[in-house]
Design a protein around this motif. Sequence first.
Motif, PDB file in Angstrom:
ATOM      1  N   UNK A 129      53.745  34.132  38.243  1.00 22.60           N
ATOM      2  CA  UNK A 129      52.948  33.771  37.077  1.00 22.60           C
ATOM      3  C   UNK A 129      51.570  33.278  37.497  1.00 22.60           C
ATOM      4  N   UNK A 130      51.513  32.461  38.546  1.00 16.39           N
ATOM      5  CA  UNK A 130      50.216  31.989  39.032  1.00 16.39           C
ATOM      6  C   UNK A 130      49.371  33.145  39.535  1.00 16.39           C
ATOM      7  N   UNK A 131      50.018  34.107  40.195  1.00 18.86           N
ATOM      8  CA  UNK A 131      49.285  35.269  40.691  1.00 18.86           C
ATOM      9  C   UNK A 131      48.774  36.119  39.539  1.00 18.86           C
ATOM     10  N   UNK A 132      49.558  36.246  38.480  1.00 18.87           N
ATOM     11  CA  UNK A 132      49.118  36.991  37.300  1.00 18.87           C
ATOM     12  C   UNK A 132      47.865  36.354  36.709  1.00 18.87           C
ATOM     13  N   UNK A 133      47.862  35.041  36.595  1.00 20.34           N
ATOM     14  CA  UNK A 133      46.686  34.335  36.085  1.00 20.34           C
ATOM     15  C   UNK A 133      45.483  34.583  36.983  1.00 20.34           C
TER      16      UNK A 133
ATOM     17  N   UNK B 184      54.362  49.356  39.627  1.00 17.82           N
ATOM     18  CA  UNK B 184      54.032  50.766  39.484  1.00 17.82           C
ATOM     19  C   UNK B 184      53.693  51.344  40.853  1.00 17.82           C
ATOM     20  N   UNK B 185      53.967  52.630  41.060  1.00 15.43           N
ATOM     21  CA  UNK B 185      53.638  53.246  42.339  1.00 15.43           C
ATOM     22  C   UNK B 185      52.138  53.433  42.513  1.00 15.43           C
ATOM     23  N   UNK B 186      51.735  53.599  43.773  1.00 14.34           N
ATOM     24  CA  UNK B 186      50.356  53.918  44.122  1.00 14.34           C
ATOM     25  C   UNK B 186      49.434  52.702  44.038  1.00 14.34           C
ATOM     26  N   UNK B 187      49.576  51.928  42.973  1.00 14.34           N
ATOM     27  CA  UNK B 187      48.822  50.681  42.820  1.00 14.34           C
ATOM     28  C   UNK B 187      49.590  49.825  41.819  1.00 14.34           C
ATOM     29  N   UNK B 188      50.035  48.639  42.239  1.00 15.52           N
ATOM     30  CA  UNK B 188      50.867  47.842  41.335  1.00 15.52           C
ATOM     31  C   UNK B 188      50.035  47.208  40.222  1.00 15.52           C
ATOM     32  N   UNK B 189      50.735  46.625  39.253  1.00 19.78           N
ATOM     33  CA  UNK B 189      50.062  46.092  38.082  1.00 19.78           C
ATOM     34  C   UNK B 189      49.088  44.975  38.369  1.00 19.78           C
ATOM     35  N   UNK B 190      49.374  44.164  39.388  1.00 20.36           N
ATOM     36  CA  UNK B 190      48.476  43.067  39.727  1.00 20.36           C
ATOM     37  C   UNK B 190      47.148  43.583  40.263  1.00 20.36           C
ATOM     38  N   UNK B 191      47.220  44.522  41.202  1.00 13.52           N
ATOM     39  CA  UNK B 191      45.984  45.070  41.762  1.00 13.52           C
ATOM     40  C   UNK B 191      45.248  45.915  40.734  1.00 13.52           C
ATOM     41  N   UNK B 192      45.994  46.625  39.891  1.00 17.18           N
ATOM     42  CA  UNK B 192      45.357  47.401  38.821  1.00 17.18           C
ATOM     43  C   UNK B 192      44.611  46.478  37.859  1.00 17.18           C
ATOM     44  N   UNK B 193      45.199  45.325  37.574  1.00 13.86           N
ATOM     45  CA  UNK B 193      44.544  44.367  36.677  1.00 13.86           C
ATOM     46  C   UNK B 193      43.209  43.916  37.249  1.00 13.86           C
ATOM     47  N   UNK B 194      43.194  43.596  38.524  1.00  8.13           N
ATOM     48  CA  UNK B 194      41.944  43.164  39.157  1.00  8.13           C
ATOM     49  C   UNK B 194      40.852  44.222  39.003  1.00  8.13           C
ATOM     50  N   UNK B 195      41.229  45.482  39.195  1.00 13.59           N
ATOM     51  CA  UNK B 195      40.251  46.558  39.095  1.00 13.59           C
ATOM     52  C   UNK B 195      39.824  46.795  37.644  1.00 13.59           C
ATOM     53  N   UNK B 196      40.765  46.724  36.718  1.00 13.37           N
ATOM     54  CA  UNK B 196      40.435  46.918  35.305  1.00 13.37           C
ATOM     55  C   UNK B 196      39.480  45.837  34.818  1.00 13.37           C
ATOM     56  N   UNK B 197      39.692  44.624  35.263  1.00 15.21           N
ATOM     57  CA  UNK B 197      38.808  43.531  34.856  1.00 15.21           C
ATOM     58  C   UNK B 197      37.387  43.741  35.367  1.00 15.21           C
ATOM     59  N   UNK B 198      37.236  44.529  36.443  1.00 16.01           N
ATOM     60  CA  UNK B 198      35.902  44.829  36.970  1.00 16.01           C
ATOM     61  C   UNK B 198      35.260  46.001  36.232  1.00 16.01           C
ATOM     62  N   UNK B 199      36.042  47.045  35.963  1.00 13.05           N
ATOM     63  CA  UNK B 199      35.460  48.256  35.365  1.00 13.05           C
ATOM     64  C   UNK B 199      35.387  48.187  33.847  1.00 13.05           C
ATOM     65  N   UNK B 200      36.187  47.292  33.237  1.00 16.32           N
ATOM     66  CA  UNK B 200      36.177  47.157  31.778  1.00 16.32           C
ATOM     67  C   UNK B 200      36.428  45.699  31.404  1.00 16.32           C
ATOM     68  N   UNK B 201      35.435  44.839  31.578  1.00 16.47           N
ATOM     69  CA  UNK B 201      35.615  43.394  31.408  1.00 16.47           C
ATOM     70  C   UNK B 201      36.112  42.958  30.032  1.00 16.47           C
ATOM     71  N   UNK B 202      35.834  43.756  29.006  1.00 22.26           N
ATOM     72  CA  UNK B 202      36.253  43.367  27.654  1.00 22.26           C
ATOM     73  C   UNK B 202      37.706  43.735  27.371  1.00 22.26           C
ATOM     74  N   UNK B 203      38.317  44.493  28.255  1.00 21.59           N
ATOM     75  CA  UNK B 203      39.721  44.855  28.072  1.00 21.59           C
ATOM     76  C   UNK B 203      40.613  43.684  28.443  1.00 21.59           C
ATOM     77  N   UNK B 204      41.451  43.265  27.509  1.00 28.72           N
ATOM     78  CA  UNK B 204      42.415  42.204  27.794  1.00 28.72           C
ATOM     79  C   UNK B 204      43.682  42.839  28.368  1.00 28.72           C
ATOM     80  N   UNK B 205      44.235  42.213  29.396  1.00 32.35           N
ATOM     81  CA  UNK B 205      45.397  42.777  30.071  1.00 32.35           C
ATOM     82  C   UNK B 205      46.646  41.949  29.782  1.00 32.35           C
ATOM     83  N   UNK B 206      47.703  42.659  29.381  1.00 31.66           N
ATOM     84  CA  UNK B 206      49.007  42.055  29.160  1.00 31.66           C
ATOM     85  C   UNK B 206      49.957  42.599  30.218  1.00 31.66           C
ATOM     86  N   UNK B 207      50.484  41.716  31.060  1.00 34.05           N
ATOM     87  CA  UNK B 207      51.416  42.114  32.105  1.00 34.05           C
ATOM     88  C   UNK B 207      52.831  42.130  31.543  1.00 34.05           C
ATOM     89  N   UNK B 208      53.524  43.240  31.772  1.00 42.39           N
ATOM     90  CA  UNK B 208      54.894  43.417  31.317  1.00 42.39           C
ATOM     91  C   UNK B 208      55.778  43.553  32.555  1.00 42.39           C
TER      92      UNK B 208
END
Length: 233
Positions: A107-111, A74-98
């Motif tokens: 895959x290792x980086x996604x984990x 995704x532009x501006x902030x890719x899904x990997x970096x967005x996931x890291x931030x989401x896990x900080x601001x909303x820890x109960x949100x489970x993230x599914x990478x598409x």
Amino acid sequence: MSRGLQTHLNVEGDDMKSLRILVADDHDLVRRGIRGLLQSYPGWSICAEAKTGREAVAEAEELKPDIAILDISMPNLNGLEATRKIRMVSPRTEVLILTMHCSDHLIREIVDTGARGYILKSDSSRDLAIAIETLANHKPFFTPDATEAILRGFNSDGSLAEIPDLIRDQLTPREREIVQLLAEGCTAKEVACALSISVKTAETHRTNLMRKLEIHNMSELVRYAVRHQIIEA
């Protein structure tokens, strides 16, 4: 809904578990397709949509969805970096990478980001629904190929093996954000605005990054970002 899928998913009475889902993808057609599919399941609703990783983080922080489905590119902030931030601001949100991409390193980086689900865009709608239902129960979901890649990444000590030459091993999270913005063509002023820093600080980051990565011009930086899947070609 097919009888086979309905049998597989956990159903309480006539209704499935209520879920609030965030969908982030920079392609309108993809988001519409996912929304149309998932809203057909009782109790599942799309609480927000986002076109960029930064929008996805903001929506997740405000709405605290149960599941966030993120496109990796995704532009501006890719899904990997967005996931890291989401896990900080909303820890109960489970993230599914598409994503369309599949590699052991990815895959290792996604984990490593804290995402607990991974699915290819070429997988079936049935796989997507099962992945969401699994994550809703706070259990990980990876396809068989992805699971094998994760297991291959463990060394004899049980820790993830070193992945040499990956940008994620070399740069801080803030530096990775700046690399993406610069590679997408942002000026120092635009980088400063996006990250709420001064133009001088943005220029200093840019100079330090070029030196650190031994890159001499923006064309090389773009190639570097593409090679390390920070942006799409």
